[in-house]
Design a protein around this motif. Structure first.
Motif, PDB file in Angstrom:
ATOM      1  N   GLU A 163      48.247  19.500  64.660  1.00 37.23           N
ATOM      2  CA  GLU A 163      48.036  19.900  63.115  1.00 37.23           C
ATOM      3  C   GLU A 163      48.640  19.180  62.150  1.00 37.23           C
ATOM      4  O   GLU A 163      47.974  18.819  61.260  1.00 37.23           O
ATOM      5  N   ALA A 164      49.803  18.360  62.526  1.00 36.08           N
ATOM      6  CA  ALA A 164      50.261  17.433  61.671  1.00 36.08           C
ATOM      7  C   ALA A 164      49.259  15.965  61.514  1.00 36.08           C
ATOM      8  O   ALA A 164      48.985  15.510  60.230  1.00 36.08           O
ATOM      9  N   GLU A 165      48.720  15.629  62.658  1.00 34.19           N
ATOM     10  CA  GLU A 165      47.678  14.478  62.733  1.00 34.19           C
ATOM     11  C   GLU A 165      46.435  14.987  62.107  1.00 34.19           C
ATOM     12  O   GLU A 165      45.883  14.163  61.184  1.00 34.19           O
ATOM     13  N   ASP A 166      45.878  16.427  62.082  1.00 35.06           N
ATOM     14  CA  ASP A 166      44.836  16.743  61.387  1.00 35.06           C
ATOM     15  C   ASP A 166      45.018  16.504  59.630  1.00 35.06           C
ATOM     16  O   ASP A 166      44.274  16.296  59.085  1.00 35.06           O
ATOM     17  N   PHE A 167      46.166  17.186  59.452  1.00 37.62           N
ATOM     18  CA  PHE A 167      46.708  17.088  57.864  1.00 37.62           C
ATOM     19  C   PHE A 167      46.607  15.577  57.502  1.00 37.62           C
ATOM     20  O   PHE A 167      46.173  15.332  56.243  1.00 37.62           O
ATOM     21  N   LEU A 168      47.225  14.924  58.224  1.00 41.20           N
ATOM     22  CA  LEU A 168      47.361  13.363  57.800  1.00 41.20           C
ATOM     23  C   LEU A 168      45.891  12.729  57.908  1.00 41.20           C
ATOM     24  O   LEU A 168      45.640  11.960  57.014  1.00 41.20           O
ATOM     25  N   ARG A 169      44.925  12.908  58.723  1.00 43.01           N
ATOM     26  CA  ARG A 169      43.774  12.558  58.827  1.00 43.01           C
ATOM     27  C   ARG A 169      43.131  12.926  57.672  1.00 43.01           C
ATOM     28  O   ARG A 169      42.001  12.070  56.952  1.00 43.01           O
ATOM     29  N   GLY A 170      43.237  14.253  57.149  1.00 40.89           N
ATOM     30  CA  GLY A 170      42.541  14.650  55.979  1.00 40.89           C
ATOM     31  C   GLY A 170      43.160  13.868  54.634  1.00 40.89           C
ATOM     32  O   GLY A 170      42.038  13.531  53.857  1.00 40.89           O
ATOM     33  N   VAL A 171      44.377  14.121  54.498  1.00 39.57           N
ATOM     34  CA  VAL A 171      44.824  13.156  53.499  1.00 39.57           C
ATOM     35  C   VAL A 171      44.344  11.563  53.258  1.00 39.57           C
ATOM     36  O   VAL A 171      43.998  11.094  52.194  1.00 39.57           O
ATOM     37  N   ALA A 172      44.457  10.969  54.476  1.00 40.02           N
ATOM     38  CA  ALA A 172      44.182   9.620  54.559  1.00 40.02           C
ATOM     39  C   ALA A 172      42.750   9.447  54.097  1.00 40.02           C
ATOM     40  O   ALA A 172      42.526   8.547  53.241  1.00 40.02           O
ATOM     41  N   GLY A 173      42.013  10.251  54.495  1.00 45.19           N
ATOM     42  CA  GLY A 173      40.542  10.220  54.245  1.00 45.19           C
ATOM     43  C   GLY A 173      40.107  10.480  52.786  1.00 45.19           C
ATOM     44  O   GLY A 173      39.295   9.693  52.087  1.00 45.19           O
ATOM     45  N   ARG A 174      40.950  11.344  52.177  1.00 41.31           N
ATOM     46  CA  ARG A 174      40.734  11.446  50.756  1.00 41.31           C
ATOM     47  C   ARG A 174      41.381  10.433  49.729  1.00 41.31           C
ATOM     48  O   ARG A 174      40.507  10.194  48.689  1.00 41.31           O
ATOM     49  N   GLN A 196      49.142  -3.056  64.933  1.00 40.61           N
ATOM     50  CA  GLN A 196      48.595  -2.863  66.197  1.00 40.61           C
ATOM     51  C   GLN A 196      49.519  -3.313  67.296  1.00 40.61           C
ATOM     52  O   GLN A 196      49.662  -2.886  68.521  1.00 40.61           O
ATOM     53  N   ALA A 197      50.781  -4.051  66.755  1.00 40.81           N
ATOM     54  CA  ALA A 197      51.676  -3.941  67.970  1.00 40.81           C
ATOM     55  C   ALA A 197      52.647  -2.765  67.963  1.00 40.81           C
ATOM     56  O   ALA A 197      53.763  -2.869  68.671  1.00 40.81           O
ATOM     57  N   TRP A 198      52.726  -1.690  67.120  1.00 40.57           N
ATOM     58  CA  TRP A 198      53.434  -0.878  67.122  1.00 40.57           C
ATOM     59  C   TRP A 198      52.635   0.590  67.444  1.00 40.57           C
ATOM     60  O   TRP A 198      51.719   0.951  66.808  1.00 40.57           O
ATOM     61  N   PRO A 199      52.813   1.176  68.462  1.00 38.15           N
ATOM     62  CA  PRO A 199      52.228   2.267  68.718  1.00 38.15           C
ATOM     63  C   PRO A 199      52.048   3.491  67.844  1.00 38.15           C
ATOM     64  O   PRO A 199      50.793   4.062  67.720  1.00 38.15           O
ATOM     65  N   GLU A 200      53.065   3.552  67.233  1.00 35.02           N
ATOM     66  CA  GLU A 200      52.640   4.892  65.991  1.00 35.02           C
ATOM     67  C   GLU A 200      51.913   4.348  64.808  1.00 35.02           C
ATOM     68  O   GLU A 200      51.220   4.919  64.551  1.00 35.02           O
ATOM     69  N   LEU A 201      52.209   2.854  64.452  1.00 32.81           N
ATOM     70  CA  LEU A 201      51.003   2.565  63.246  1.00 32.81           C
ATOM     71  C   LEU A 201      49.714   2.272  64.037  1.00 32.81           C
ATOM     72  O   LEU A 201      49.085   2.661  63.112  1.00 32.81           O
ATOM     73  N   ALA A 202      49.690   2.013  65.215  1.00 32.97           N
ATOM     74  CA  ALA A 202      48.354   2.060  65.732  1.00 32.97           C
ATOM     75  C   ALA A 202      47.758   3.261  65.573  1.00 32.97           C
ATOM     76  O   ALA A 202      46.535   3.504  65.528  1.00 32.97           O
ATOM     77  N   ARG A 203      48.569   4.485  66.030  1.00 37.30           N
ATOM     78  CA  ARG A 203      48.153   5.803  65.977  1.00 37.30           C
ATOM     79  C   ARG A 203      47.611   6.128  64.460  1.00 37.30           C
ATOM     80  O   ARG A 203      46.758   6.932  64.337  1.00 37.30           O
ATOM     81  N   LEU A 204      48.419   5.768  63.483  1.00 35.92           N
ATOM     82  CA  LEU A 204      48.185   6.099  62.043  1.00 35.92           C
ATOM     83  C   LEU A 204      46.806   5.532  61.822  1.00 35.92           C
ATOM     84  O   LEU A 204      46.054   6.023  61.152  1.00 35.92           O
ATOM     85  N   ALA A 205      46.362   4.185  62.075  1.00 41.30           N
ATOM     86  CA  ALA A 205      45.320   3.636  62.008  1.00 41.30           C
ATOM     87  C   ALA A 205      44.053   4.460  62.609  1.00 41.30           C
ATOM     88  O   ALA A 205      43.089   4.591  62.101  1.00 41.30           O
ATOM     89  N   ALA A 206      44.465   4.827  63.864  1.00 35.42           N
ATOM     90  CA  ALA A 206      43.567   5.740  64.475  1.00 35.42           C
ATOM     91  C   ALA A 206      43.171   7.018  63.601  1.00 35.42           C
ATOM     92  O   ALA A 206      42.063   7.920  63.901  1.00 35.42           O
ATOM     93  N   LEU A 207      43.931   7.531  62.862  1.00 35.38           N
ATOM     94  CA  LEU A 207      44.121   8.638  62.150  1.00 35.38           C
ATOM     95  C   LEU A 207      43.458   8.536  60.826  1.00 35.38           C
ATOM     96  O   LEU A 207      43.232   9.499  59.891  1.00 35.38           O
ATOM     97  N   GLY A 208      43.084   7.378  60.374  1.00 30.42           N
ATOM     98  CA  GLY A 208      42.525   6.847  59.224  1.00 30.42           C
ATOM     99  C   GLY A 208      43.270   6.378  58.365  1.00 30.42           C
ATOM    100  O   GLY A 208      42.869   6.220  57.150  1.00 30.42           O
ATOM    101  N   VAL A 209      44.412   6.181  58.557  1.00 31.77           N
ATOM    102  CA  VAL A 209      45.459   5.461  57.593  1.00 31.77           C
ATOM    103  C   VAL A 209      45.222   3.877  57.321  1.00 31.77           C
ATOM    104  O   VAL A 209      44.774   3.375  58.410  1.00 31.77           O
ATOM    105  N   ARG A 210      45.089   3.660  56.259  1.00 33.15           N
ATOM    106  CA  ARG A 210      44.361   2.189  55.885  1.00 33.15           C
ATOM    107  C   ARG A 210      45.851   1.174  55.827  1.00 33.15           C
ATOM    108  O   ARG A 210      46.191   0.861  54.837  1.00 33.15           O
ATOM    109  N   LEU A 211      46.076   0.771  57.008  1.00 30.48           N
ATOM    110  CA  LEU A 211      47.350  -0.156  57.170  1.00 30.48           C
ATOM    111  C   LEU A 211      46.946  -1.588  56.964  1.00 30.48           C
ATOM    112  O   LEU A 211      45.878  -2.076  57.511  1.00 30.48           O
ATOM    113  N   LEU A 212      47.603  -2.395  56.306  1.00 35.94           N
ATOM    114  CA  LEU A 212      47.649  -3.749  55.884  1.00 35.94           C
ATOM    115  C   LEU A 212      48.090  -4.537  57.047  1.00 35.94           C
ATOM    116  O   LEU A 212      49.311  -4.396  57.361  1.00 35.94           O
ATOM    117  N   ASP A 213      47.223  -5.486  57.365  1.00 38.58           N
ATOM    118  CA  ASP A 213      47.996  -6.617  58.179  1.00 38.58           C
ATOM    119  C   ASP A 213      48.462  -7.750  57.342  1.00 38.58           C
ATOM    120  O   ASP A 213      47.783  -8.173  56.419  1.00 38.58           O
TER     121      ASP A 213
END
Length: 285
Positions: A163-174, A196-213
């Motif tokens: 549920e938390a991932e779905d919430f984050l995915r929706g907010v990140a997309g908007r 991509q070196a951090w599993p939780e940051l890679a997961r955020l990227a997979a959920l649509g969060v626009r992470l800066l390299d």
């Protein structure tokens, strides 16, 4: 699972561990201990890393301090006699390289004759895989046995994380906001995370969060630079390392939002559900 049954577990170094009965007295690295507590296994004590001091780091303690679990100080400086007096049945650490425990010298466990489990938290595993491994260890140690089994609790935790991932995915997309994760080292230096070196940051990227390299340069996990470099990346939101040894952001563009990030979040569904919800709320603010 009964404590009278033989116990076996293969850790993420490929080390096969065993005991005549299920371990009941668990001593763990604080990150692993906080995850096990979330999963239903209460350690008898925990220890820190070389970054930690003589007391609990509030960012890393999870529910351990509130549960009354003693903190023994940094693992490399542990009083072995005190550890022996605790009569641990198993020690649980993490590993970043798949070879060595991170916070405790394995020779300590060898001298005590206690099996040491090291579970991977490095980027060779995805975050879901890391969480699965901690669930497996917790189940092997009887997580939830007193409450009639861990299945219901594990299902509830998994649902909460989904549920938390779905919430984050929706907010990140908007919002589409740009996010920079970093760890402050002082007024003149900052460590910029490579997503991509951090599993939780890679997961955020997979959920649509626009992470800066942070771009090219030395360092596998971090690019070390000055705060001006962080500002040049023009993040909309800065995820800052909130562990005790890190420092707050010194220089960010005007209007930049801030949200806390613990690079050692306990590897449990409950802990990551909280982090994902807090980030989603920061993005939506």
């Amino acid at each position: 699972m009964s404590a009278a049954q033989p116990w076996g577990f293969t850790d993420d170094r490929g080390t096969e561990l065993g005991a005549a009965r299920v371990p009941e007295r668990v001593v763990a690295y604080v990150r692993a201990g906080a995850a096990l507590l979330d999963l239903g296994v209460t350690p008898v004590a925990v220890y820190g890393s070389g970054h930690d001091g003589p007391g609990y780091d509030p960012a890393k303690a999870g529910g351990l301090e509130a549960a009354g679990v003693p903190y023994l100080g940094p693992g490399r400086a542990l009083d072995e006699e005190l550890l022996r007096e605790l009569r641990p049945d198993v020690i649980v650490d993490v590993t970043y390289d798949g070879k060595s425990p991170y916070a405790l010298d394995e020779a300590v466990a060898d001298r005590l004759g206690v099996p040491l489990v090291a579970l991977s938290v490095g980027n060779e595993l995805t975050l879901p895989e890391i969480l699965d491994r901690f669930r497996e260890l917790g189940a092997s140690l009887g997580a939830g046995a007193e409450a009639g089994g861990a299945t219901g609790s594990a299902a509830a935790d998994s649902t909460g994380l989904a549920e938390a991932e779905d919430f984050l995915r929706g907010v990140a997309g908007r919002t589409g906001l740009a996010v920079l994760a970093l760890s402050g080292a002082g007024p003149d230096q900052v460590h910029l995370a490579r997503p991509q070196a951090w599993p939780e940051l890679a997961r955020l990227a997979a959920l649509g969060v626009r992470l800066l390299d942070p771009g090219p340069g030395p360092g596998a996990n971090w690019l070390t630079a000055d705060w001006g470099r962080a500002a040049e990346l023009r993040p909309d939101l800065v995820l800052f390392d909130n562990r005790f040894h890190a420092v707050p952001p010194y220089e960010t563009p005007p209007g930049t939002r801030l949200a806390a990030w613990n690079p050692e979040t306990p590897p449990s569904p409950a802990a990551y559900a909280r982090f994902f919800r807090e980030l989603a709320e920061a993005l939506a603010a």
